[in-house]
Structures are given as structure tokens and as C-alpha cells.
Write an enzyme that holds these catalytic residues in place. Structure first.
Site, PDB file in Angstrom:
ATOM      1  N   GLY A  56       0.820  -1.198   0.000  1.00 18.64           N
ATOM      2  CA  GLY A  56       0.000   0.000   0.000  1.00 18.64           C
ATOM      3  C   GLY A  56       0.858   1.254   0.000  1.00 18.64           C
ATOM      4  N   SER A  57       0.300   2.362  -0.500  1.00 15.46           N
ATOM      5  CA  SER A  57       1.025   3.634  -0.447  1.00 15.46           C
ATOM      6  C   SER A  57       0.848   4.278   0.921  1.00 15.46           C
ATOM      7  CB  SER A  57       0.515   4.565  -1.546  1.00 15.46           C
ATOM      8  OG  SER A  57       0.901   4.071  -2.800  1.00 15.46           O
ATOM      9  N   GLY A  58       1.592   5.356   1.142  1.00 16.43           N
ATOM     10  CA  GLY A  58       1.521   6.043   2.427  1.00 16.43           C
ATOM     11  C   GLY A  58       2.741   5.784   3.284  1.00 16.43           C
ATOM     12  N   HIS A  59       3.705   5.025   2.731  1.00 20.72           N
ATOM     13  CA  HIS A  59       4.912   4.703   3.492  1.00 20.72           C
ATOM     14  C   HIS A  59       6.157   5.284   2.840  1.00 20.72           C
ATOM     15  CE1 HIS A  59       2.189   2.079   5.485  1.00 20.72           C
ATOM     16  NE2 HIS A  59       2.034   1.290   4.437  1.00 20.72           N
ATOM     17  N   LYS A 107       5.578  -7.632   2.713  1.00 22.59           N
ATOM     18  CA  LYS A 107       5.321  -7.397   4.129  1.00 22.59           C
ATOM     19  C   LYS A 107       4.140  -8.281   4.546  1.00 22.59           C
ATOM     20  CE  LYS A 107       4.932  -2.730   3.935  1.00 22.59           C
ATOM     21  NZ  LYS A 107       4.814  -2.640   2.468  1.00 22.59           N
ATOM     22  N   ASP A 112      -1.455  -8.052   1.221  1.00 24.68           N
ATOM     23  CA  ASP A 112      -0.226  -8.182   0.441  1.00 24.68           C
ATOM     24  C   ASP A 112       0.059  -9.635   0.107  1.00 24.68           C
ATOM     25  OD1 ASP A 112       0.575  -5.482   0.166  1.00 24.68           O
ATOM     26  OD2 ASP A 112       1.220  -5.441   2.253  1.00 24.68           O
ATOM     27  N   HIS A 221      -0.081   1.161   9.754  1.00 27.80           N
ATOM     28  CA  HIS A 221      -1.379   1.509   9.165  1.00 27.80           C
ATOM     29  C   HIS A 221      -2.351   1.896  10.252  1.00 27.80           C
ATOM     30  CE1 HIS A 221       0.423  -1.758   6.707  1.00 27.80           C
ATOM     31  NE2 HIS A 221       0.163  -0.951   5.724  1.00 27.80           N
TER      32      HIS A 221
END
Ligand SMILES: Nc1ncnc2c1ncn2[C@@H]1O[C@H](COP(=O)(O)OP(=O)(O)O)[C@@H](O)[C@H]1O
Ligand SMILES: Nc1ncnc2c1ncn2[C@@H]1O[C@H](COP(=O)(O)OP(=O)(O)O)[C@@H](O)[C@H]1O
Ligand SMILES: [Mg+2]
Ligand SMILES: [Mg+2]
Ligand SMILES: [Mg+2]
Ligand SMILES: [Mg+2]
Lengths: 330, 194, 330, 194
Positions: A56-59, A107, A112, A221
Site C-alpha cells: 500500500g502507499s503512504g509509506h 510485508k 499483500d 497503518h
């Protein structure tokens, strides 16, 4: 919620576009995806195991920021906090396979795991050799056969750095899988949060903390942690994390690598102060630190906080950690 | 009870509507025990299904489910993408030779269990899918039943998915995937009832 | 105020200690100061003009993060938002002089100007050739002979990168002064803030903005800007900055370098979205961008916001901007 | 009026006290039109002076001022460090042959002007130093006067220092450096009055 964005639905494609356009010497975007792949001159001539990660994005800068010679071959970005879809991962696998096979660094989140598995099945249908390693370094959650297991968090960058350097050196897919599993088994992380991240589509922080509270053991998250305590001086926060992590190793012998990771909105200033305390405490315990790194590497949107990762390393791993790479974010 | 292409098309369209209307409800449920994106994920899926169906009208039940499956797999991501995607993909395969509703939902439910390596009582969407397929097999599914299945997740401790990291603290909240599944089966009942 | 610190009075020394201990291959601390100097093997053998910068802390990675082969020779950290004292700057000058003289890169703030001047006087008494260039890239403030002049902000890193690379190439002190002045004259920045920085000793944000407000033209020490407006999509924010900055150049011909700089708490995600919009707008104006960079380079503690810097460059400058360096933060 | 070493020592000690007590007042004033650190800076200076004086008692006025100057220059930084430092350094040089208070303050005021390339009416500490030295020369400085000088900065538009970036918006706020200078001269009056 105050964010510099246009449309909530376009955050990821616009971000990837900005990243690729400002780093076109390093990476290019795979058409019709939000996956990026190496774009340096060396890449096309190279024969090595391809290393693909994503999530996921945001990292950010994880994972696209670690694509480059000596680290990842490609990275696949999902929506915010959402695993990418199998077709995008499959395109990335195809883009980096040079006949030596492809290793997926995943991860350990159910999304995922499932999406990368589906992509692996798709690539195998094309006769591409694909293996994966599951990063689960977050010791804040119990590892039990009745649960999803531990989460993959900041330790992922050590895995990506070591495997990337080893792949560049010509290690085989099988060797890399084994190496990856060893690194993961020796990598432990705990994170703390002073303020939760605000998912743009939600518009408010994922959980509430009082002005004097800090939460221990959070995930990347907004997963809640194991305890809420009164905020304390950096040294005390460091003490709790160092004790927990080192207590989880069987011994303090050997050599260790340390990562102090900013969660997104915590300035470098505080990260260095915290790192200074961590090194003091490890010294008191006679733990030998042979590699250390500080910075925003695996963030959680605008979360306020840090995480501490400690990996028990051998000499070759230290060499791989130290080797120069050409990436945006390492 | 069998399902026709017309009924199934109505079903999917009603499901799309519910997802679009309840995006923030699902996000809020997922904020409590997950990562706050389940509504956004399912809404993205809803739009993808709509687009795919607008492009080409499916010729039969199997093709309809396949269209839904591919749209979800390619656009949703997260945990719910592969799960709903696998359910509809398996249902599409089954629908080539089968139109019994209970059987189809049972196959979908098994697909989720396989993909998620999970089962009932783990506080996931299976806790809605599994009893729903059984009730259908017994020929007596109502909205109240669906609602009960959903509510049963409230007091469960999650052992799969993101909520499992919360261990005991996952108690007291509805499972977001079960809520979206409840919308799915509410939509089904509305489509079949008409 | 929630910060990971110990004692407010020890923030800077503890931060510098953390930075030096986790990067000992790159930098060392000058004893009894909060100045850091290059520590790589090449440094001791090198004969080049020494490049020293510095200023108040709170802008990390500026300046210590830019010390290394091809960029700064040393950096001096003052207290938070407070110019360092002359004796520390003097020690840094002595530590980097190899007989070729030393160039000081000073941001145009009265405190910095005065303290660096006093240090220059001290070093000249030791017969060290010292010159300085004053960075004043912030076009949000009018440059009038009746005021302090423009402020030095994010454009400073372009000056440090270009001068550092040119010094490594063997340019003389006089050449570097001239080059520095040219780069500065061609560098323009404006910053926007969504939330002011909290100075630890003060404990609350330096100014208040409503939930839907954004301030244009802020400085990097909570200096207020030229207008408060309603928060708007990234593209509109970018439009205002691009128009203002490009309007300040005489022409749009030639080549340009672009820096999108995060102010400390704004995630990379938003910086890339903003950068994407900036590149779109420059393309519409037929402006050629030959170098671009995105990231937290010149921060303002935990300020939420970004700044945009545009430099009109020639080919040699682009080469210098692109040359690899070994630093913590570039 | 001349000043003795004893009086000057008392002066400096009273100044230190006021700085320590008013750290947050000065920070708040500097937050409004500067960068919020003037109190912290001066407090750090106060502690450095105290430490330096504790280490070695100055033998004469010149040495006292020099000790104060060095402590400030080496510990304060920012704009106020070189300004107060230069003032006391110049006063130290002057005090080798002069003990007239008005002359000494006048020399200090000139030192600030030189270092800061500034003058009166720019909304800086000079707007307290300059009229104070003149009033002393006329033999009639009171706390009320000092307070008036300080208040006169309120309606000025800053043209030097950080506050100058605010242009018109710098109006309506006291200049923080003038406030710390007012403490300095209040302390002086208290020391001389005793
Ligand atoms: N292993 C699993 N088996 C079955 N269902 C699962 C599993 N993991 C997650 N789920 C379901 O998925 C839902 C979460 O979906 P979503 O929020 O879209 O994905 P993510 O957790 O990746 O953010 C949960 O509420 C749960 O019902
Ligand atoms: N050029 C100057 N000449 C005279 N006084 C100045 C000048 N610049 C700043 N000052 C004084 O210094 C004060 C600010 O000091 P301080 O906050 O400690 O430093 P900084 O501005 O570097 O943060 C101002 O209030 C003003 O009185
Ligand atoms: Mg998710
Ligand atoms: Mg979710
Ligand atoms: Mg200051
Ligand atoms: Mg100040």
C-alpha cells in the site's frame, strides 16, 4: 484534515507521476500501472535476480524510493494502505526478469500476501521463476498460529538493502530466499506513536491520543499498539524499546545494525535525539552496533512517532548494508 | 432456488449502489479495527464493475461473475480484492454448469476460505458468507438473518486480517468485510424478491 | 506540544551527537562545539577551498546533512532558530582551511550575518583567507534598502550543492564567490504553510491558522507570510507559486532547476503531488526543467507546508547539481 | 554620574535575575514578530554570565564588562548575541579609562548601531539604548522613561531584524530586544538607586 492534494482518488497516480518525473534518471513508470522500475543505464545490461517489492502507499519513500542499482529492481504501489492488485505486480515481475528469476519481498499483511500470491501464480504461468520472502519484523504483536502472525514494518528496508546488494553480487534466487529468511528472522522492530496518521479518505486521525499520551507498539497503518502511556523523555521511550527488542534476542553477543525510522511528521531533529539515546543504552548493554541509519524510510502518512529496528548481522550483511546505492530514498 | 442472469444483474447493480452509499460507513468500521480503507476499496471496486458492465453486457451468469471478479481483482487490492475476486471467479467457473443460488454462494464462500486460509469464527466476511450459504441451502434466508450473521462478528476476537493484531481489543466492533458482505446479501434478497 | 526530546536545553547537542554517531564515516564533531566537519578518508588529503555553512538548528538535514565530499566541508549548528556563535564558526573555519581559503555560505538573517562576520574577523586575524556569500532567495519579502533584505531559505541547498561541486573541481575562492553570487541572483523561493512550527521552548505553534487556511510567503522561522487564503487543491497552490516565481524572472528562456522542499511534517506523498503539478504548470509555460529535486531538505521544525525554489541554470551548474555526493541528506 | 564596580556587579546580577524570570515573556514577544527565541537566548546568556562571574570575580569595571561580553558572544548567538556582546565589549574598552555611566552606555549604543548597521526608529533595541544614554547624559533617567522608550517601539514598523520581514504587520507589537534592554536599564536604575 489539511493536506496538499488534489482529488483523494488521484493521490497515488499523481504521487507516482511526481516521483518518476523528478527522478527519471533512476526510475520509470510501467505504463498503465503505479509500478516503477529501474531506469538506469546499467539495468538493461544486467543479468541478476530481479527484486520486486511493493504494498500500500503512504509509506514513502518505501518502496519506490528504494528502486535502483543495488537495491530494488521494481516497486509496486497500491492505493493508500491497500495492497496493490495482482496484475500490477505481475507487470513488475515481467519487467525485471532477466531469466534469473524474481524475488518478491512482501510485508506480512493478509492483503499483500494474497495479492502477491496471485501475481506469482500469473507469472509462473509464463514460466518465470518467482519466490517470495515474508517480512514480519514487528515484535509488538504476538506471533501465534491462531493469528495473521507478526506484521512487516520498518525492518523491510534492511531486508531490501541486503537482498538488493546480494542480488547485484550475483547470488541465485535460492540463495536470496535463504538469505532473506535469515535476515528477517534476525530483525525486530517496535514503533511508537504520538499522533495517528490521517488517511485522506477518512479525514481524521485513525485513533485518538490525549495531549500527554503516547502509544507503544503501533503498526504502520494505524494499527493500535499494546499500551498507552504518559509521554516521557526520549531516553525513557528508547529504554522501553531497547529493552523489549534486545530481550527478544537470545543474546547480546555479536554485531547489530540499528535503524531509527521517522513515521512521517516527526522531524529529523527528534529522530537524532532518540537515536543518540538508543546508542547510549545499547552501549550500556555492551551491544556492538556496526551499522546505523536514521531517517524517514518507512513512514505512515503524517503519523507522529518513530520506530526502532535492530538486526543481528554478520560481517557480510554489514558490507551489503554499507554498499553505496543509487536510489531516491536510502 | 436458482438465479437468472437478469436477477444476478439486478443483484450486482444493487450491491454497487449500496457500496457507493456506504463508503464512509465501511471506512469508519475499518478505522476502528483496521486501516480505514475498506469503504474506499469497495467503492473503487463498485465503480470498476459498473464500468466493465457498461462496456460489455455479459451473455450469461458465468460471464457476469467473471466480469465482476476481474474488475475487483484488478481494481480493489488490499485483502478484500483477492477475497471477493476469488469468490466471484470461483462462482463464475461453477456457473458454467450450475445456477442453484445456494451452491453458488457456497462455492464463493469456499473460495474465500481457500484464498484467505481462514474459516468461520475468525471475525471475517466468512462469518457472513458461510451461514448465508447454509441458510440458502435450507431455503430460508431473510434480511434479519443476514443482519444477525453480521452482528455475530461484533463480539468475536479476530484471528485473521488486520484486526487480529488487536487481539482482545478487536472485540466490540463489527467486522468491516462482514458489513460489505451483508450489503451483498441484502442486495441479493432485494433482487430475488422482486 | 508533543516532541521526542529530553531537556529543551540539550536538544541541539544531543541531536548533533546522534547525527555524528550514526554517520561517523561521513562526519565528526569538532570538540566542544556543535559544528561538524568532513570525516571521510579523502578529506584529509584534499586541497580545495573549504566550504562552511551554518545557522540556527531546526532546519535539518540543513546544514550538517550536507557535509561531505562534493558539498560542504563543515557546518555549524546554532541553537534552534538561533545563529551559532562566532567562536564555533571560527573553529569550523580553522578545521577546513587547507591554505586555499574558506568560503562561508550565510543565509541572510541579521543574526547569521553578524555572527559569521565576527568569525570571519577572528579567522582573518589568523591569516586565513575568508569570504562569504549571502543567500537571499525568498522573494516573498520585498528587497528594499530600508529593510534587512530578502531571507535565505531553501534555495540555500542549491547554492551549497553547486559551490561544493565547483570547489571539489578546484575553483579558487574568488571564482567561488562570483559563482555563488550568480547562483543566488538566479534563485527564487516562496514557501507556504498549513501549520506553523512549534519552537520547543515556546511550546505552541508560532502562529495560528484556521482549519481551512493556508499562509503564503512564510519564512523558515515562522516568519509570517504575505497573505492568508483558503486551502485549495495542490494545483492551485502550485499555480500561485509558479506564477509569482516565474514572473520574477525576466524571461522563461533557458534552463531551470526546481526544488520542492518539505517543511518538516508534510509527507513525501504530498510533496510529489505538488511537484507533479509544478512540472505540469512549467510545461504549460514552456519552461525547460533540467534538474529537479523533492524532499525534506530545508525544514522548519514540524511545520506543515512546502516551498518551491526555481533556479535559472547553465549547463555547468546542471552538471554540478547532478554530480554524486556522499552526504547524509542530499 | 559614575558607576562603581560594586554597583555594576549588582546591575548585572539584577539583569540576570530579570532575564531568568522573564524568559517566556521575551519568547512570546519574539513569537509575535520574530522567531520565538529571544527569551531562551537571553536566558542562556544570563546563565553563561553567572557561570563566568562565579569562576572569577572581575578586578575592575572593564574586566566585568569584558566577562559579560565574552559570555554573551560565546553563548547567545542569534542577533542579540553579537549585539549585546559588542555593546559590552566596547563598554569594556571604554571602561579602561572612563567610569561615567552616560558615556559608557553611549559607547554601548554606538557599538550596537555599528554591528547591526542600524539606527533609531528601526524598531530595535537601539530605540531603548539610544534615548537611555541621552537621558543619562542629561542626568534624569527614570523607570518611567525606560518604559516609554520601550512602548515607543510598539507603533514602529520594523526595518531591521527579523520583524522587518513583516513590514506593516510588525506594527502593534513591542520589540523583544527593546524589552530585554528595558530590563537591563531597570536593573541599572535599581542598582544605582541602592
Ligand atoms: N484472511 C482472511 N480471510 C477472510 N477474510 C479476510 C481475511 N483477511 C481480511 N479479511 C476481510 O477483509 C476485510 C478487510 O478488507 P480491506 O479493509 O479492504 O483490506 P485491508 O485489510 O487490506 O485494508 C476484513 O474486514 C475481513 O472481513
Ligand atoms: N540589525 C539590528 N540592529 C539592532 N538590533 C537588532 C538588529 N537585528 C535584530 N535586533 C534586535 O535583536 C532582537 C532579536 O533578538 P533574538 O530574537 O535573540 O535574535 P534572532 O532575531 O536572531 O532570533 C530584536 O528584537 C531587535 O531588538
Ligand atoms: Mg488496506
Ligand atoms: Mg482495510
Ligand atoms: Mg533566532
Ligand atoms: Mg529571535
Amino acid at each position: 484534515m489539511k493536506k496538499i492534494i488534489n482529488n483523494v482518488d488521484n493521490i497515488v497516480p499523481e504521487m507516482i507521476s511526481g516521483l518518476v518525473r523528478t527522478n527519471s534518471n533512476l526510475v520509470r513508470q510501467i505504463p498503465d500501472t503505479t509500478a516503477v522500475v529501474r531506469n538506469d543505464a546499467k539495468f538493461s545490461e544486467e543479468k541478476q535476480v530481479g527484486i520486486v517489492s511493493g504494498g500500500g502507499s503512504g509509506h514513502e519513500p518505501l518502496h519506490a524510493g528504494f528502486v535502483g542499482d543495488g537495491m530494488l529492481s521494481a516497486a509496486v504501489a497500491g492505493q493508500i494502505f491497500t495492497s496493490p492488485t495482482p496484475d500490477q505486480i505481475y507487470e513488475a515481475i515481467k519487467a525485471v526478469d532477466s531469466g534469473e528469476g524474481v524475488l518478491l519481498i512482501v510485508k506480512n499483511y493478509s492483503g499483500d500476501v494474497m495479492n502477491f500470491d496471485m501475481a506469482k501464480e500469473m507469472a509462473e504461468a509464463d514460466d518465470i521463476k518467482v519466490e517470495s520472502v515474508l517480512v514480519d519484523d514487528d515484535i509488538a504483536v504476538e506471533n501465534s498460529e491462531f493469528t495473521q502472525g507478526k506484521r512487516g514494518v520498518a525492518g523491510t528496508v534492511f531486508v531490501e538493502k541486503i537482498l538488493g546488494a546480494a542480488a547485484r553480487e550475483g547470488k541465485s534466487l535460492e540463495e536470496l530466499v535463504k538469505l532473506g529468511q535469515q535476515v528477517i528472522a534476525n530483525t525486530k522492530t517496535i514503533g511508537i506513536s504520538l499522533r495517528a496518521a490521517t488517511v485522506p479518505a477518512v479525514g481524521h486521525p485513525g485513533f485518538e491520543l490525549k495531549d500527554d499520551e503516547i502509544e507503544f507498539g503501533i503498526g504502520i497503518h494505524n494499527e493500535r499498539g499494546y499500551s498507552i502511556e504518559k509521554i516521557a523523555p526520549s531516553k525513557q521511550l528508547a529504554q522501553q524499546l531497547v529493552d523489549k527488542i534486545m530481550g527478544d534476542f537470545d543474546e547480546t553477543e555479536g554485531k547489530y545494525a540499528v535503524l531509527v525510522n521517522g513515521m512521517g511528521s516527526t522531524p529529523l531533529m527528534e529522530q537524532y535525539i532518540f537515536a543518540n539515546d538508543v546508542l547510549d543504552l545499547l552501549k550500556e548493554k555492551n551491544v556492538t552496533v556496526d551499522f546505523s541509519k536514521v531517517g524517514n524510510l518507512v513512514t505512515s502518512l503524517d503519523m507522529l512517532g518513530v520506530s526502532l529496528t535492530i538486526t543481528k548481522v554478520d560481517n557480510e550483511w554489514i558490507k551489503w548494508l554499507n554498499e553505496p546505492v543509487e536510489t531516491i530514498g536510502w | 432456488m436458482t438465479i437468472t442472469l437478469e436477477q444476478a444483474t439486478k443483484w450486482i447493480n444493487l450491491f454497487i449502489e449500496k457500496l457507493e452509499q456506504n463508503r464512509s460507513t465501511l471506512n469508519e468500521l475499518d478505522t476502528a479495527i483496521g486501516d480505514g480503507d475498506h469503504g474506499t476499496n469497495m467503492d473503487r471496486g463498485a465503480k470498476a464493475i459498473k464500468e466493465a458492465l457498461a462496456k460489455k453486457t455479459p451473455a450469461d451468469l458465468s460471464e457476469l461473475f467473471k466480469t465482476v471478479a476481474f474488475a475487483i481483482i484488478q481494481k480493489v487490492g488490499g485483502a478484500s480484492g483477492p477475497l471477493y475476486g476469488t469468490a466471484f471467479l470461483d462462482m463464475s467457473k461453477e456457473a458454467k454448469s450450475e445456477s442453484d443460488l445456494a451452491k453458488l454462494i457456497g462455492v464463493g464462500s469456499d473460495g474465500i476460505k481457500r484464498r484467505g486460509q481462514s474459516d468461520v469464527k475468525m471475525k471475517t466476511m466468512i462469518d457472513v458468507w458461510d451461514p448465508t450459504s447454509q441458510a440458502l441451502a435450507n431455503g430460508q434466508l431473510t434480511k434479519e438473518d443476514v443482519n444477525n450473521y453480521l452482528n455475530s462478528t461484533k463480539d468475536m476476537v479476530a484471528t485473521k486480517g488486520r484486526a487480529s493484531y488487536l487481539e482482545q481489543k478487536s472485540k466490540g466492533h463489527l467486522d468491516p468485510g462482514s458489513q460489505s458482505s451483508a450489503y451483498l446479501f441484502d442486495a441479493l434478497l432485494e433482487a430475488m424478491g422482486a
